[in-house]
Scaffold this motif. Structure first.
Motif, PDB file in Angstrom:
ATOM      1  N   LEU A 159      47.465  35.727  35.640  1.00  0.00           N
ATOM      2  CA  LEU A 159      47.900  36.149  36.973  1.00  0.00           C
ATOM      3  C   LEU A 159      48.947  35.231  37.590  1.00  0.00           C
ATOM      4  N   SER A 160      49.326  34.173  36.866  1.00  0.00           N
ATOM      5  CA  SER A 160      50.472  33.406  37.351  1.00  0.00           C
ATOM      6  C   SER A 160      51.761  34.056  36.837  1.00  0.00           C
ATOM      7  N   ARG A 161      51.614  34.988  35.905  1.00  0.00           N
ATOM      8  CA  ARG A 161      52.804  35.618  35.307  1.00  0.00           C
ATOM      9  C   ARG A 161      52.960  37.090  35.642  1.00  0.00           C
ATOM     10  N   VAL A 162      51.831  37.781  35.855  1.00  0.00           N
ATOM     11  CA  VAL A 162      51.923  39.213  36.183  1.00  0.00           C
ATOM     12  C   VAL A 162      50.994  39.578  37.326  1.00  0.00           C
ATOM     13  N   HIS A 163      51.393  40.580  38.077  1.00  0.00           N
ATOM     14  CA  HIS A 163      50.588  41.054  39.200  1.00  0.00           C
ATOM     15  C   HIS A 163      50.446  42.563  39.103  1.00  0.00           C
ATOM     16  N   PRO A 164      49.345  43.020  38.464  1.00  0.00           N
ATOM     17  CA  PRO A 164      49.159  44.469  38.365  1.00  0.00           C
ATOM     18  C   PRO A 164      49.106  45.096  39.762  1.00  0.00           C
ATOM     19  N   LEU A 165      49.653  46.280  39.867  1.00  0.00           N
ATOM     20  CA  LEU A 165      49.679  47.008  41.138  1.00  0.00           C
ATOM     21  C   LEU A 165      48.312  47.641  41.387  1.00  0.00           C
ATOM     22  N   LEU A 166      47.814  47.483  42.599  1.00  0.00           N
ATOM     23  CA  LEU A 166      46.520  48.068  42.958  1.00  0.00           C
ATOM     24  C   LEU A 166      46.724  49.070  44.090  1.00  0.00           C
ATOM     25  N   HIS A 167      46.098  50.227  43.964  1.00  0.00           N
ATOM     26  CA  HIS A 167      46.218  51.262  44.995  1.00  0.00           C
ATOM     27  C   HIS A 167      45.083  51.115  45.992  1.00  0.00           C
ATOM     28  N   LEU A 168      45.457  50.936  47.253  1.00  0.00           N
ATOM     29  CA  LEU A 168      44.452  50.772  48.303  1.00  0.00           C
ATOM     30  C   LEU A 168      43.991  52.132  48.817  1.00  0.00           C
ATOM     31  N   GLY A 169      44.883  53.124  48.729  1.00  0.00           N
ATOM     32  CA  GLY A 169      44.595  54.473  49.236  1.00  0.00           C
ATOM     33  C   GLY A 169      45.815  54.974  49.980  1.00  0.00           C
ATOM     34  N   ARG A 170      45.924  56.312  50.087  1.00  0.00           N
ATOM     35  CA  ARG A 170      47.088  56.953  50.722  1.00  0.00           C
ATOM     36  C   ARG A 170      48.373  56.358  50.126  1.00  0.00           C
ATOM     37  N   ASN A 171      49.316  55.893  50.972  1.00  0.00           N
ATOM     38  CA  ASN A 171      50.566  55.353  50.403  1.00  0.00           C
ATOM     39  C   ASN A 171      50.578  53.831  50.381  1.00  0.00           C
ATOM     40  N   ARG A 172      49.378  53.203  50.430  1.00  0.00           N
ATOM     41  CA  ARG A 172      49.318  51.744  50.539  1.00  0.00           C
ATOM     42  C   ARG A 172      48.838  51.090  49.240  1.00  0.00           C
ATOM     43  N   PHE A 173      49.474  49.962  48.966  1.00  0.00           N
ATOM     44  CA  PHE A 173      49.196  49.230  47.730  1.00  0.00           C
ATOM     45  C   PHE A 173      48.938  47.768  48.040  1.00  0.00           C
ATOM     46  N   THR A 174      48.309  47.103  47.092  1.00  0.00           N
ATOM     47  CA  THR A 174      48.164  45.662  47.181  1.00  0.00           C
ATOM     48  C   THR A 174      48.338  45.111  45.763  1.00  0.00           C
ATOM     49  N   SER A 175      48.103  43.821  45.600  1.00  0.00           N
ATOM     50  CA  SER A 175      48.204  43.266  44.259  1.00  0.00           C
ATOM     51  C   SER A 175      47.237  42.104  44.123  1.00  0.00           C
ATOM     52  N   THR A 176      47.274  41.458  42.968  1.00  0.00           N
ATOM     53  CA  THR A 176      46.319  40.389  42.697  1.00  0.00           C
ATOM     54  C   THR A 176      46.805  39.066  43.276  1.00  0.00           C
ATOM     55  N   LEU A 177      45.872  38.173  43.500  1.00  0.00           N
ATOM     56  CA  LEU A 177      46.230  36.812  43.879  1.00  0.00           C
ATOM     57  C   LEU A 177      46.802  36.127  42.647  1.00  0.00           C
ATOM     58  N   ALA A 178      47.559  35.065  42.879  1.00  0.00           N
ATOM     59  CA  ALA A 178      48.128  34.344  41.742  1.00  0.00           C
ATOM     60  C   ALA A 178      47.027  33.652  40.931  1.00  0.00           C
ATOM     61  N   GLN A 179      45.912  33.317  41.596  1.00  0.00           N
ATOM     62  CA  GLN A 179      44.829  32.635  40.890  1.00  0.00           C
ATOM     63  C   GLN A 179      43.652  33.574  40.660  1.00  0.00           C
ATOM     64  N   SER A 180      42.907  33.337  39.582  1.00  0.00           N
ATOM     65  CA  SER A 180      41.660  34.066  39.378  1.00  0.00           C
ATOM     66  C   SER A 180      40.529  33.043  39.448  1.00  0.00           C
ATOM     67  N   THR A 181      39.306  33.503  39.692  1.00  0.00           N
ATOM     68  CA  THR A 181      38.169  32.582  39.730  1.00  0.00           C
ATOM     69  C   THR A 181      37.179  32.983  38.658  1.00  0.00           C
ATOM     70  N   GLU A 182      36.452  32.027  38.131  1.00  0.00           N
ATOM     71  CA  GLU A 182      35.404  32.322  37.160  1.00  0.00           C
ATOM     72  C   GLU A 182      34.119  31.706  37.684  1.00  0.00           C
ATOM     73  N   PRO A 183      33.372  32.444  38.553  1.00  0.00           N
ATOM     74  CA  PRO A 183      32.169  31.871  39.150  1.00  0.00           C
ATOM     75  C   PRO A 183      31.104  31.621  38.102  1.00  0.00           C
ATOM     76  N   GLN A 184      30.217  30.665  38.389  1.00  0.00           N
ATOM     77  CA  GLN A 184      29.126  30.368  37.474  1.00  0.00           C
ATOM     78  C   GLN A 184      28.108  31.490  37.548  1.00  0.00           C
ATOM     79  N   LEU A 185      27.642  31.950  36.391  1.00  0.00           N
ATOM     80  CA  LEU A 185      26.658  33.040  36.355  1.00  0.00           C
ATOM     81  C   LEU A 185      25.306  32.511  36.829  1.00  0.00           C
ATOM     82  N   LEU A 186      24.761  33.124  37.877  1.00  0.00           N
ATOM     83  CA  LEU A 186      23.449  32.687  38.396  1.00  0.00           C
ATOM     84  C   LEU A 186      22.366  32.989  37.377  1.00  0.00           C
TER      85      LEU A 186
END
Ligand SMILES: Cc1cc2nc3c(=O)[nH]c(=O)nc-3n(C[C@H](O)[C@H](O)[C@H](O)COP(=O)(O)O)c2cc1C
Length: 187
Positions: A159-186
């Motif tokens: 995600l520091s190199r690509v930002h896939p397009l995300l559809h929020l709904g209607r004509n609105r879009f968002t994208s990914t953050l530059a960083q991803s997280t890997e939380p510890q599995l409870l």
């Protein structure tokens, strides 16, 4: 107090969704592009993907007739072209010509890939399920590949190199953050 939402709008509560440009073509090889957000992996072995598509779409008719399509994962840079492909019909307009998107040769199927996209899944239709006002078209993934350098060492999007397009709904879009997280599995 929870806020009620009309059940006819339930699907917005599941967004944002990855947005892809799905390519297909007619018997003469004339290609079309449709924006599709309702895509879901349904099996790893065999590799199957489900696509929910309205039966009145021009693309649906082409996919039903040819049995082939390509899922092209869109980057956020081409949001404008994605919106066009999702608001205009290939019955009325040549979407490759109108958007300037670049068709490329696929490996196993006739519909082209879209060069500006991040990743490509070539699919052959294996099943179709009638589901209300849409059809769940299930495709077997014949080939899957990406633009060079978009995956990290684990085969996940870098995600520091690509930002896939995300559809929020209607004509609105968002994208990914530059960083991803890997939380510890409870445990
Ligand atoms: C961002 C976005 C996502 C969309 N996702 C879907 C979808 O998942 N399934 C669907 O049937 N239509 C979806 N649409 C609507 C089609 O893309 C739209 O009806 C398109 O104009 C059909 O083109 P065609 O007639 O050339 O096939 C979406 C539209 C947008 C803008």
């Amino acid at each position: 107090m929870n806020e009620s939402v009309s059940v006819s709008s339930f699907h917005y509560l599941l967004h944002p969704y990855n947005t892809s440009l799905v390519t297909c073509c007619d018997a003469e090889g004339q290609p079309n592009i449709i924006a599709i957000a309702w895509l879901v992996p349904v099996s790893v072995s065999p590799p199957l993907v489900g696509m929910s598509i309205g039966p009145r779409r021009h693309s649906y008719k082409l996919i039903q007739a040819s049995g082939e399509f390509v899922i092209n994962v869109a980057p956020h840079e081409i949001a404008q072209q994605v919106l066009f492909c999702g608001r205009r019909s290939g019955r009325d307009v040549d979407k490759f010509a109108a958007t300037g998107l670049t068709p490329g040769q696929a490996r196993h199927v006739r519909p082209p890939i879209i060069e500006e996209c991040i990743a490509h899944l070539e699919c052959r239709v294996v099943q179709e399920v009638e589901a209300g006002d849409h059809r769940l078209v299930i495709g077997e993934v014949l080939a899957a590949y990406t633009r060079p350098g978009v995956l990290d060492d684990n085969g996940l999007y870098d995600l520091s190199r690509v930002h896939p397009l995300l559809h929020l709904g209607r004509n609105r879009f968002t994208s990914t953050l530059a960083q991803s997280t890997e939380p510890q599995l409870l445990t």
